[in-house]
Scaffold this motif. Sequence first.
Motif, PDB file in Angstrom:
ATOM      1  N   PHE A   1       0.761  -1.001  -0.008  1.00  0.00           N
ATOM      2  CA  PHE A   1      -0.107   0.061   0.014  1.00  0.00           C
ATOM      3  C   PHE A   1       0.801   1.197  -0.069  1.00  0.00           C
ATOM      4  CE2 PHE A   1      -1.743   3.428   2.656  1.00  0.00           C
ATOM      5  CZ  PHE A   1      -2.980   3.813   1.850  1.00  0.00           C
ATOM      6  N   GLN A   2       1.804   1.237   0.871  1.00  0.00           N
ATOM      7  CA  GLN A   2       2.834   2.473   0.822  1.00  0.00           C
ATOM      8  C   GLN A   2       3.319   2.942  -0.406  1.00  0.00           C
ATOM      9  OE1 GLN A   2       2.746   4.067   3.872  1.00  0.00           O
ATOM     10  NE2 GLN A   2       3.851   5.872   2.699  1.00  0.00           N
ATOM     11  N   GLN A   3       3.835   1.575  -1.227  1.00  0.00           N
ATOM     12  CA  GLN A   3       4.584   1.718  -2.444  1.00  0.00           C
ATOM     13  C   GLN A   3       3.359   2.621  -3.556  1.00  0.00           C
ATOM     14  OE1 GLN A   3       5.868  -2.155  -3.669  1.00  0.00           O
ATOM     15  NE2 GLN A   3       7.629  -1.937  -2.359  1.00  0.00           N
ATOM     16  N   TYR A   4       2.173   2.032  -3.404  1.00  0.00           N
ATOM     17  CA  TYR A   4       1.254   2.284  -4.041  1.00  0.00           C
ATOM     18  C   TYR A   4       0.761   3.848  -3.838  1.00  0.00           C
ATOM     19  CZ  TYR A   4      -3.561   3.048  -6.194  1.00  0.00           C
ATOM     20  OH  TYR A   4      -4.767   3.517  -6.914  1.00  0.00           O
ATOM     21  N   ARG A   5       0.980   4.351  -2.670  1.00  0.00           N
ATOM     22  CA  ARG A   5       0.622   5.727  -2.198  1.00  0.00           C
ATOM     23  C   ARG A   5       1.626   6.837  -2.749  1.00  0.00           C
ATOM     24  NH1 ARG A   5       1.603   9.131   2.161  1.00  0.00           N
ATOM     25  NH2 ARG A   5      -0.295  10.194   2.945  1.00  0.00           N
ATOM     26  N   ASP A   6       2.767   6.340  -2.434  1.00  0.00           N
ATOM     27  CA  ASP A   6       4.104   7.071  -3.015  1.00  0.00           C
ATOM     28  C   ASP A   6       4.061   7.210  -4.363  1.00  0.00           C
ATOM     29  OD1 ASP A   6       4.956   7.069  -0.556  1.00  0.00           O
ATOM     30  OD2 ASP A   6       6.518   5.558  -0.625  1.00  0.00           O
TER      31      ASP A   6
ATOM     32  N   LYS B   1       3.681  11.051  -6.206  1.00  0.00           N
ATOM     33  CA  LYS B   1       4.750  11.510  -7.439  1.00  0.00           C
ATOM     34  C   LYS B   1       3.796  11.936  -8.673  1.00  0.00           C
ATOM     35  CE  LYS B   1       8.793   8.822  -5.940  1.00  0.00           C
ATOM     36  NZ  LYS B   1       9.587   7.642  -6.377  1.00  0.00           N
ATOM     37  N   GLN B   2       2.784  11.357  -8.994  1.00  0.00           N
ATOM     38  CA  GLN B   2       1.893  11.425  -9.926  1.00  0.00           C
ATOM     39  C   GLN B   2       1.053  12.719  -9.894  1.00  0.00           C
ATOM     40  OE1 GLN B   2      -0.648   8.075 -11.181  1.00  0.00           O
ATOM     41  NE2 GLN B   2      -1.513   9.238 -12.782  1.00  0.00           N
ATOM     42  N   TYR B   3       0.641  12.937  -8.731  1.00  0.00           N
ATOM     43  CA  TYR B   3      -0.151  13.895  -8.484  1.00  0.00           C
ATOM     44  C   TYR B   3       0.811  15.298  -8.356  1.00  0.00           C
ATOM     45  CZ  TYR B   3      -3.074  17.116  -5.501  1.00  0.00           C
ATOM     46  OH  TYR B   3      -3.991  18.114  -4.959  1.00  0.00           O
ATOM     47  N   LEU B   4       1.868  15.456  -7.814  1.00  0.00           N
ATOM     48  CA  LEU B   4       2.792  16.432  -7.898  1.00  0.00           C
ATOM     49  C   LEU B   4       3.228  16.798  -9.298  1.00  0.00           C
ATOM     50  CD1 LEU B   4       5.073  15.623  -4.765  1.00  0.00           C
ATOM     51  CD2 LEU B   4       3.359  17.587  -4.822  1.00  0.00           C
ATOM     52  N   ALA B   5       3.447  15.844 -10.097  1.00  0.00           N
ATOM     53  CA  ALA B   5       3.772  15.787 -11.470  1.00  0.00           C
ATOM     54  C   ALA B   5       2.717  16.627 -12.285  1.00  0.00           C
ATOM     55  CB  ALA B   5       4.080  14.661 -12.286  1.00  0.00           C
ATOM     56  N   ASN B   6       1.482  16.434 -11.995  1.00  0.00           N
ATOM     57  CA  ASN B   6       0.433  16.965 -12.889  1.00  0.00           C
ATOM     58  C   ASN B   6      -0.116  18.538 -12.131  1.00  0.00           C
ATOM     59  OD1 ASN B   6       0.149  14.988 -14.406  1.00  0.00           O
ATOM     60  ND2 ASN B   6      -1.216  13.783 -13.015  1.00  0.00           N
ATOM     61  N   LYS B   7       0.661  19.011 -11.275  1.00  0.00           N
ATOM     62  CA  LYS B   7       0.438  20.174 -10.618  1.00  0.00           C
ATOM     63  C   LYS B   7       0.492  21.561 -11.639  1.00  0.00           C
ATOM     64  CE  LYS B   7       1.064  23.214  -6.731  1.00  0.00           C
ATOM     65  NZ  LYS B   7       2.016  23.367  -5.451  1.00  0.00           N
ATOM     66  N   ALA B   8       1.508  21.553 -12.416  1.00  0.00           N
ATOM     67  CA  ALA B   8       1.583  22.508 -13.390  1.00  0.00           C
ATOM     68  C   ALA B   8       0.202  22.524 -14.415  1.00  0.00           C
ATOM     69  CB  ALA B   8       2.704  22.415 -14.374  1.00  0.00           C
ATOM     70  N   ARG B   9      -0.268  21.416 -14.833  1.00  0.00           N
ATOM     71  CA  ARG B   9      -1.349  21.054 -15.589  1.00  0.00           C
ATOM     72  C   ARG B   9      -2.451  21.680 -14.777  1.00  0.00           C
ATOM     73  NH1 ARG B   9      -3.747  21.438 -20.418  1.00  0.00           N
ATOM     74  NH2 ARG B   9      -5.129  19.694 -20.683  1.00  0.00           N
TER      75      ARG B   9
END
Length: 702
Positions: free
Chosen positions: A648-653, A657-665
């Motif tokens: 679960f922790q691996q999935y959450r991390d 990362k995916q959430y932060l990468a999409n911040k500019a969008r």
Amino acid sequence: MAKKKVDDKNQNDDNTKNEGDNMSNDEEPNFSDPEGFVDDISDEELLGDILKQKPKETDGVESVIVVDGVPQVGPNRIEKLKSVINKIFVKFGSIVNEFYPVTPEGHTKGYIFIEYSSPVHAAEAVKLTNNFKLDKQHTFQVNLFTDFNKYEQIPVKWEPPEPEPYEGQADLHYYLLEPDAYDQFAVVTAQGQSVQIWQNTQPDPTVIEDRTTWTQTYIKWSPLGTFLSTFHKLGIALWAGPNFSQYKRFAHPGVQFIDFSPCEKYLVTYSPQGDPHNPDQKRIIIWDIRTGLEKRSFNPEGPSAWPIFRWSHDDKYFARIGQNNDALQVYETPSFGLLDKKSIKINGIRDFNWSPTDNVVAYWVAEDKDVPASVTLLELPNRNEIRKKNLFNVADCKIHWQKSGDYLCVKVDRYSKVRKEKSETKYSGMYCNFEIFHMREKQIPVDSVECKEAIQAFAWEPVGSKFAMIHGESPNINVSFYEVRVGQAPILLKKFEKRACNHLFWSPGGQFIVLAGLGSNGGGSLEFVDTHEFLVMNTTDHFQMSDVEWDPTGRYVVTGVSFWKTKVDTGYWIWSFQGKILKRINLEKFAQILWRPRPPTLLSEEKQKEIKKNLKKYYPQFESKDRMRQSKASKELIEKRAALMEKFQQYRDQKIKQYLANKARRMALRNNIDTDELDADSENVEEEIVEFFIKEEVTVLD
């Protein structure tokens, strides 16, 4: 190759010229062999494949046997001889034809031919009747008719046969070698007939076999637990060994009931409707389990209660009541003929039962006019009547043997008045007596226990000398416990009053008993009782419960709600012998659960007593094993949870990362306003204060 005798080359040319002239004149060709032609090609070389299909004299006679050593009799005694021969050979199957060769004077020649409906029956007849001694002067020599062809082809020079590869039989008793003595149980699911074999490991049972459509109706274990039997349209299949491989098949179309002999040597199958495609098929067949061969078959006449045949404890005898209730028919094995070739005449016999440890039959005879009813103990095979007890005003009897054969209880339903209406007999003023026979004492004394109330259930303690009975009518149902002692009348030990139960289930090891309420009237009540001090260990229930099963060691109890009885809340629960719930298994369309039986212990009584005496020495060892098993289970559970948490922790991390990468969008879509935090856009935030009235206190001041 064919050879031609030719004088010279010129003669050969002349022949060729002549043949050409004949063909040119449109004459029919001549295919006859010339003079001196020698053909050295055998038919086998030329037409070998066709000759293999040539009919033989022995074709179609695989079901025919030849019996030599038959008495030579005159015409006036042939019919009697046929009757004697038929009685011997009809045991092995249906006889479709028989032939008795005779001399011109009409005397038999000493041999006969018998044809069966099946080659299997013929082979069985040869196997069991060869060297059969008819009398002092005549011994049968029996062979298959096809053996004559086999013996004609014996080579002059003998060659040793090639050894066949050895195929070892699977260990049929592997389950008894389980180090922790875990028992097995089978679970059947209806409408699909899925069968699962479970091992009752701790803390959770483990499935060791799971097969769909393994049976078409239900299953049954053999008495010693060696075989699992499954039911099919064409017959019965037995399964055994570590992988539950098929051990034997018994072809009997339409079979609905089976019964094993106590030592698992024989199997009885019963098809009530018979086989419509084979009218000659008998409805009851007795099989040899080891060989898979049919030993004898019967056609019961009139309605019969199953099991029709009842076996002695050592498989030496089996018996049934005659058609008109006028005889006890006892058969012996392995001949499967009547004991001493005749039935035991007993007019009015109603029921019987074998002793669990001795070749003694207990039967009861109904009263007839001025002749009272009676219970008789008959010793076999010498037919010695060792005890008889006359009973008066008897409506019905039930025979209950104690497991060790030390005691026999006959439950006698008595009446005060009787009247006959047309073809029915009606009784009034009913009460009950229990006649207790002390089998191990001289002259077998009999004690009596009387009960004026209706009897709901009766059961002997399997190991010990106590018995229990449920008596009375709802709501005043009572449970009484008695003990039988040498030289004394039965003693009332305890009486539980106003109990909601209708069945008794003793532990296989004795001492502990479950009082259960089965069916719609029972309510699913359960009461776990220790009869050593008559302590009620737990009172609980399992609603709509239809089955109660003790495991063979007496450590666990299973209660079930079967799909065959009710359609909702089906499943089974596992309890400890003290009434503590261990597992609740809710299983859709659950139909049947059966513990796998165990054979009797090989330890002597002295050794068992020694183990019980020194049982405290083994406690630390057992407790240590239990702690290790529990800690092992806990360790496995912790490791399993840790693995899930890490996943679960691996999935959450990954998602962060995916959430932060999409911040500019996200900001581009929202006019460069950062909405990831609540206070990022203070202009669009409204603050609202909400007050709640929580409590009002009034304090009086002096």
